[in-house]
Design a protein around this motif. Structure first.
Motif, PDB file in Angstrom:
ATOM      1  N   VAL B  81     -89.441  51.896-100.209  1.00 51.76           N
ATOM      2  CA  VAL B  81     -90.735  52.057-100.404  1.00 51.76           C
ATOM      3  C   VAL B  81     -91.537  51.429 -99.057  1.00 51.76           C
ATOM      4  O   VAL B  81     -92.483  52.101 -98.298  1.00 51.76           O
ATOM      5  N   PRO B  82     -91.337  50.143 -98.621  1.00 49.37           N
ATOM      6  CA  PRO B  82     -92.135  49.599 -97.374  1.00 49.37           C
ATOM      7  C   PRO B  82     -91.673  50.527 -96.154  1.00 49.37           C
ATOM      8  O   PRO B  82     -92.423  50.722 -95.453  1.00 49.37           O
ATOM      9  N   LEU B  83     -90.336  51.022 -96.249  1.00 46.90           N
ATOM     10  CA  LEU B  83     -90.145  51.676 -94.948  1.00 46.90           C
ATOM     11  C   LEU B  83     -90.916  53.256 -94.872  1.00 46.90           C
ATOM     12  O   LEU B  83     -91.593  53.408 -93.809  1.00 46.90           O
ATOM     13  N   TYR B  84     -90.761  53.722 -96.056  1.00 46.89           N
ATOM     14  CA  TYR B  84     -91.895  54.909 -96.147  1.00 46.89           C
ATOM     15  C   TYR B  84     -93.465  54.587 -95.909  1.00 46.89           C
ATOM     16  O   TYR B  84     -93.877  55.270 -94.940  1.00 46.89           O
ATOM     17  N   ARG B  85     -93.812  53.467 -96.389  1.00 44.53           N
ATOM     18  CA  ARG B  85     -95.113  53.214 -96.088  1.00 44.53           C
ATOM     19  C   ARG B  85     -95.617  53.015 -94.716  1.00 44.53           C
ATOM     20  O   ARG B  85     -96.418  53.247 -94.145  1.00 44.53           O
ATOM     21  N   GLN B  86     -94.337  52.644 -93.784  1.00 44.95           N
ATOM     22  CA  GLN B  86     -94.620  52.238 -92.368  1.00 44.95           C
ATOM     23  C   GLN B  86     -93.880  53.339 -91.585  1.00 44.95           C
ATOM     24  O   GLN B  86     -93.914  53.172 -90.334  1.00 44.95           O
ATOM     25  N   PHE B  87     -93.813  54.423 -92.260  1.00 40.60           N
ATOM     26  CA  PHE B  87     -92.913  55.715 -91.420  1.00 40.60           C
ATOM     27  C   PHE B  87     -93.721  55.997 -90.224  1.00 40.60           C
ATOM     28  O   PHE B  87     -93.101  56.148 -89.081  1.00 40.60           O
ATOM     29  N   ASP B  88     -94.954  56.182 -90.424  1.00 39.75           N
ATOM     30  CA  ASP B  88     -95.768  56.428 -89.113  1.00 39.75           C
ATOM     31  C   ASP B  88     -95.633  55.613 -87.894  1.00 39.75           C
ATOM     32  O   ASP B  88     -95.505  55.943 -86.842  1.00 39.75           O
ATOM     33  N   ARG B  89     -95.681  54.288 -88.408  1.00 39.92           N
ATOM     34  CA  ARG B  89     -95.577  53.257 -87.346  1.00 39.92           C
ATOM     35  C   ARG B  89     -94.056  53.255 -86.641  1.00 39.92           C
ATOM     36  O   ARG B  89     -93.899  53.227 -85.556  1.00 39.92           O
ATOM     37  N   LEU B  90     -93.171  53.652 -87.608  1.00 41.79           N
ATOM     38  CA  LEU B  90     -91.803  53.737 -87.172  1.00 41.79           C
ATOM     39  C   LEU B  90     -91.636  54.974 -85.998  1.00 41.79           C
ATOM     40  O   LEU B  90     -91.055  54.766 -85.132  1.00 41.79           O
ATOM     41  N   LYS B  91     -92.185  56.050 -86.572  1.00 42.31           N
ATOM     42  CA  LYS B  91     -92.244  57.302 -85.580  1.00 42.31           C
ATOM     43  C   LYS B  91     -92.877  56.995 -84.095  1.00 42.31           C
ATOM     44  O   LYS B  91     -92.450  57.006 -83.344  1.00 42.31           O
ATOM     45  N   ALA B  92     -94.049  56.247 -84.283  1.00 41.38           N
ATOM     46  CA  ALA B  92     -94.677  55.972 -83.139  1.00 41.38           C
ATOM     47  C   ALA B  92     -94.103  54.998 -81.922  1.00 41.38           C
ATOM     48  O   ALA B  92     -94.338  54.945 -80.928  1.00 41.38           O
ATOM     49  N   ASN B  93     -93.182  54.067 -82.524  1.00 43.59           N
ATOM     50  CA  ASN B  93     -92.713  53.208 -81.794  1.00 43.59           C
ATOM     51  C   ASN B  93     -90.905  53.402 -82.060  1.00 43.59           C
ATOM     52  O   ASN B  93     -90.167  52.208 -81.701  1.00 43.59           O
ATOM     53  N   ALA B  94     -90.559  54.627 -82.152  1.00 42.66           N
ATOM     54  CA  ALA B  94     -89.310  54.677 -82.395  1.00 42.66           C
ATOM     55  C   ALA B  94     -88.280  54.217 -81.228  1.00 42.66           C
ATOM     56  O   ALA B  94     -87.493  53.565 -81.523  1.00 42.66           O
ATOM     57  N   LEU B  95     -88.774  54.391 -80.038  1.00 43.64           N
ATOM     58  CA  LEU B  95     -87.877  54.120 -78.780  1.00 43.64           C
ATOM     59  C   LEU B  95     -87.746  52.835 -78.947  1.00 43.64           C
ATOM     60  O   LEU B  95     -86.518  52.409 -78.613  1.00 43.64           O
ATOM     61  N   PRO B  96     -88.921  51.893 -78.764  1.00 44.92           N
ATOM     62  CA  PRO B  96     -88.445  50.247 -78.486  1.00 44.92           C
ATOM     63  C   PRO B  96     -87.939  49.709 -79.895  1.00 44.92           C
ATOM     64  O   PRO B  96     -87.058  49.063 -79.686  1.00 44.92           O
ATOM     65  N   ILE B  97     -88.203  50.328 -81.070  1.00 43.60           N
ATOM     66  CA  ILE B  97     -87.354  49.923 -82.326  1.00 43.60           C
ATOM     67  C   ILE B  97     -86.120  50.151 -82.083  1.00 43.60           C
ATOM     68  O   ILE B  97     -85.049  48.973 -82.329  1.00 43.60           O
ATOM     69  N   PHE B  98     -85.698  51.398 -81.770  1.00 41.37           N
ATOM     70  CA  PHE B  98     -84.092  51.613 -81.845  1.00 41.37           C
ATOM     71  C   PHE B  98     -83.527  50.920 -80.783  1.00 41.37           C
ATOM     72  O   PHE B  98     -82.439  50.513 -80.800  1.00 41.37           O
ATOM     73  N   ALA B  99     -84.044  50.826 -79.530  1.00 40.00           N
ATOM     74  CA  ALA B  99     -83.423  50.365 -78.247  1.00 40.00           C
ATOM     75  C   ALA B  99     -83.272  48.696 -78.624  1.00 40.00           C
ATOM     76  O   ALA B  99     -82.154  48.235 -78.527  1.00 40.00           O
ATOM     77  N   GLY B 100     -84.409  48.293 -79.088  1.00 37.33           N
ATOM     78  CA  GLY B 100     -84.194  46.642 -79.420  1.00 37.33           C
ATOM     79  C   GLY B 100     -83.090  46.333 -80.262  1.00 37.33           C
ATOM     80  O   GLY B 100     -82.283  45.460 -80.111  1.00 37.33           O
ATOM     81  N   ILE B 101     -83.237  46.982 -81.320  1.00 35.85           N
ATOM     82  CA  ILE B 101     -82.205  46.850 -82.725  1.00 35.85           C
ATOM     83  C   ILE B 101     -80.784  47.020 -82.139  1.00 35.85           C
ATOM     84  O   ILE B 101     -79.990  46.137 -82.466  1.00 35.85           O
ATOM     85  N   ILE B 102     -80.648  48.123 -81.601  1.00 38.45           N
ATOM     86  CA  ILE B 102     -79.395  48.562 -81.266  1.00 38.45           C
ATOM     87  C   ILE B 102     -78.698  47.314 -80.251  1.00 38.45           C
ATOM     88  O   ILE B 102     -77.543  46.910 -80.384  1.00 38.45           O
ATOM     89  N   ALA B 103     -79.536  47.020 -79.234  1.00 41.97           N
ATOM     90  CA  ALA B 103     -79.340  46.080 -78.156  1.00 41.97           C
ATOM     91  C   ALA B 103     -78.811  44.646 -78.964  1.00 41.97           C
ATOM     92  O   ALA B 103     -77.644  44.341 -78.778  1.00 41.97           O
TER      93      ALA B 103
END
Lengths: 123, 234
Positions: B81-103
């Motif tokens: 539910v919180p993930l869904y509510r923030q989905f727009d923010r996730l899409k807008a920042n997908a690259l730094p989020i996934f790069a940072g988290i995978i690293a």
């Protein structure tokens, strides 16, 4: 009743996740698959946010209570841990520091690169 | 008269004890600022102390513990539910989020294994240590599936949470990570709920990114931990 309906949807997602893990043999928790399933259902508008939100908020709010009992098993390890606690804390702190540096760097590098493309909004 | 100790084997004992401790310490630490004055830690220590002092076996407590633990699965599913509510923010920042988290997850998993080898930890401890950057609800399951122990994982997760809360901002300053999104991602990626709390103290952007990072880290670790166990021959 609304809360109960949401709880049922959540339970069914959890159950579906467990069933998927059982038959696929994937080494992942059924609850994590259930979470991804519920996210997909919300994104596809197959489940309305209003249906699950009250129950989800309540469960998340009580999460700490559901986590706690698992820690009490530590009482069976006290003898084994007594001599090495400081060492274990040191290891966990080192891992956290290394991870925070790499995560921060990678995120900042990519944020700046994409920011420049979009006109430097991230600076 | 029936043996009073029979009362200790009903789930009522463990459930009441757990809720009672949480209510007590949450009240007591309502205005406390230190991350060490934490209702969860004090409740754990008090319950263990009480059981040991009274000579009550873990199994008696666990009758009630299991009732509460049952709800952990549905609570994890609820994180959608919180993930869904923030989905727009996730899409807008997908690259730094996934790069940072995978690293972060790659470094976390591999350094955990290397340090565990260096200190000659048992396999059970090593596997319990590996998911320390993932929120406890999920990391406990990840460790257990690979032969680790839930309680040991909770121990490491709490060390990561508390030390991250106290030190990570200084570390990020020292290595010149100034971008608010990146700081939030790093906090949520390594110190879960405590990191998110610290993020919101820094600002709205940091906090929101940290809470997103917490959920994504759980998913990425779920996928990568079994791979690393095979890759590194744990």
């Amino acid at each position: 009743m609304e809360k109960l309906k949401g709880f049922l949807v959540i339970l069914l997602c959890n159950f579906a996740g467990s069933v998927a893990v059982h038959f696929s043999g994937l080494p992942v928790p059924g609850s994590v698959l259930g979470m991804l399933l519920l996210l997909a259902l919300l994104l596809l508008r197959a489940v309305k946010l209003a249906t699950v939100e009250p129950a989800a908020q309540m469960l998340i709010g009580l999460m700490i209570l559901f986590i706690l009992p698992s820690s009490i098993g530590l009482m069976n390890y006290l003898d084994k841990l007594a001599g090495v606690v400081a060492q274990l804390i040191l290891i966990a702190v080192l891992v956290t520091v290394l991870a925070v540096i790499s995560s921060g760097w990678a995120a900042q590098l990519t944020a700046r690169a994409t920011g420049r493309k979009r006109g430097g909004q991230h600076g | 008269m029936a043996d009073w100790r029979l009362l200790l084997v009903t789930p009522l004992f463990g459930v009441s004890l757990t809720i009672g401790m949480m209510v007590f310490y949450t009240r007591l630490f309502k205005h406390a600022r230190s991350p060490l004055l934490n209702p969860l830690l004090f409740s754990i220590a008090s319950i263990i102390g009480l059981l040991l002092a009274a000579g009550i076996p873990y199994e008696s407590y666990e009758k009630g513990g299991a009732v509460l633990s049952f709800f952990l699965g549905p609570a994890i599913v609820s994180l959608a539910v919180p993930l869904y509510r923030q989905f727009d923010r996730l899409k807008a920042n997908a690259l730094p989020i996934f790069a940072g988290i995978i690293a972060g997850v790659v470094v976390s998993l591999s350094s955990a294994v290397l340090l565990a080898r260096l200190f000659q930890l048992s396999r059970e401890l090593t596997v319990s240590l590996m998911p320390l950057g993932t929120t406890s609800a999920i990391s406990m399951n990840l460790a257990q599936m690979q032969g680790g122990d839930r309680a040991l994982t909770m121990f490491f997760v709490n060390v990561a949470g508390i030390s991250g809360y106290m030190m990570s901002v200084k570390v990020l300053d020292a290595v010149k990570v100034t971008n608010p999104a990146a700081r939030g991602i790093a906090l949520g990626n390594t110190s879960h709920a405590m990191g998110t709390k610290r993020g919101f103290e820094l600002g709205e952007e940091e906090g929101a990114m940290a809470s997103l990072a917490l959920s994504i880290t759980a998913v990425v670790t779920t996928v990568m931990m079994p791979l690393f166990i095979r890759l590194l021959g744990v």
